[in-house]
Design a protein around this motif. Structure first.
Motif: not given
Length: 390
Positions: A272, A361, A381-382
């Motif tokens: 990830d 991310k 964060s986004y």
């Protein structure tokens, strides 16, 4: 796969995350401090390599200050580290120089034209320096070869004007990249003295830059200290070192989780995180980062390792870049989706280069202090991604 970093306080944290560990950094800090005590040479942290300022309270106990490559780095060093603030840029514009002079006590110019243009702007309380290019150095990579032919970095020795000492207080040379050889470094200083002794005797300070791996266990540290002290005493100079990687080697990890196992003839773990996004130097310099519980192997070793029945995996990131590959590894045991992997030496040139390619991310940043207390420093964060561009 269980990480040795997965101690209480991190067990519930979502990956990916960087873990910066002062306990692991301590050895390098102690050696840097030892060099200053034995030789008089001061070390300033190269912020271009490592700017994670949650560690600065700890690091300033062992280092004299910071050195920068831009206005923002100079300001960060001044505001968050303190001590001496050395400012350098390949080229300043008028406004950047004006702002930089607010934060630094040494300003280093890259060229004679910039020195000529701006020397009158430098206040009396800021020391003026010039970067020189000796044409002699060490790098395994053309990308980081600062002394290559036609290099734009620094002034060649044969271009130095008469009377330069009346314009500057010191000079900076950055001629090494991951130089692990003391004998090579000492030979550079011998060459430097043969060609620049007259100027050195008229200066107040000399910065030898970074890229010298003097905090390694196998480095000739005593010889290094004696050589630096001799240089300082002979010319009555304050000598500076600019360790970046040498300051933070083996101090930080990138912890990731395996999301998928793809087998198209070679078992491939998808994690990830990404190489281009989170460990960019791996992609640039084409090396496999150290991975806990595994040994990196070269491409030409793959077939033999598979034929011998070894537990071989290619570890890849999840970006759409075909070359998003951390490396090929022989593992101690089988790995499956859900297992965590720990890249163990990622402090240098990783967090300072991280990016949002593919909108992946961003790893959080965690900090373990010298007492062993771990805390989450920053999560992305986004909204961080959204606001980064507009």
């Amino acid at each position: 796969m269980t990480s040795t970093d997965s101690q209480p306080g991190l067990s519930g944290l979502a990956t990916p995350y960087y873990l910066v560990d002062e306990c692991r950094m301590l050895k390098a800090m102690q050696r840097i401090h030892y060099v200053q005590q034995r030789s008089g040479a001061k070390s300033v942290l190269a912020l271009k390599c490592f700017s994670t300022w949650c560690c600065f309270d700890f690091m300033r106990q062992y280092m004299a200050g910071t050195t920068s490559s831009s206005l923002y780095e100079a300001r960060l060093g001044y505001e968050k580290f303190g001590g001496e603030t050395h400012a350098y840029s390949v080229a300043y514009d008028d406004d950047e120089l004006k702002q930089t002079l607010k934060y630094c006590d040494k300003i280093i110019f890259n060229s004679l034209t910039q020195l000529d243009k701006y020397q009158s702007n430098v206040p009396a309380n800021v020391s003026t320096g010039l970067r020189l290019n000796p044409g002699l150095g060490f790098s395994r990579y053309s990308l980081s070869d600062t002394v290559a032919k036609y290099s734009r970095l620094g002034v060649a020795f044969d271009q130095l004007p008469d009377g330069l000492e009346s314009l500057i207080d010191g000079v900076m040379l950055h001629m090494n990249c991951e130089n692990t050889s003391y004998s090579n470094f000492s030979a550079q200083l011998d060459w430097l003295e043969r060609h620049l002794a007259g100027l050195l005797a008229k200066l107040r300070w000399l910065s030898l830059g970074g890229g010298v791996a003097f905090t390694r266990d196998d480095y000739a540290l005593e010889d290094f200290c004696l050589r630096l002290k001799d240089l300082s005493d002979k010319y009555q100079l304050q000598v500076y070192l600019e360790p970046g990687e040498a300051s933070v080697s083996q101090s930080s990890s990138l912890v990731v989780t395996v999301l998928d196992l793809v087998d198209n003839g070679l078992p491939t773990l998808i994690v990830d995180a990404g190489v281009e996004t989170h460990l960019l130097d791996v992609l640039i310099y084409r090396f496999a980062p150290a991975l806990e519980g595994a040994t990196a192997i070269e491409e030409h070793e793959l077939e033999a390792a598979l034929a011998q029945g070894k537990t071989v995996y290619r570890v890849c990131g999840r970006s759409c870049l075909a070359g998003d590959v951390f490396g090929n590894y022989v593992f101690d045991k089988a790995i499956a989706p859900g297992h965590q992997l720990v890249f163990t030496d990622v402090a240098g040139y990783s967090m300072v280069k991280k990016n949002f390619f593919n909108g992946i991310k961003m790893p959080s940043i965690c900090h373990r202090d010298i007492r062993g207390k771990t805390r989450l420093i920053k999560a992305f964060s986004y909204e961080t991604f959204r606001d980064f561009l507009s």
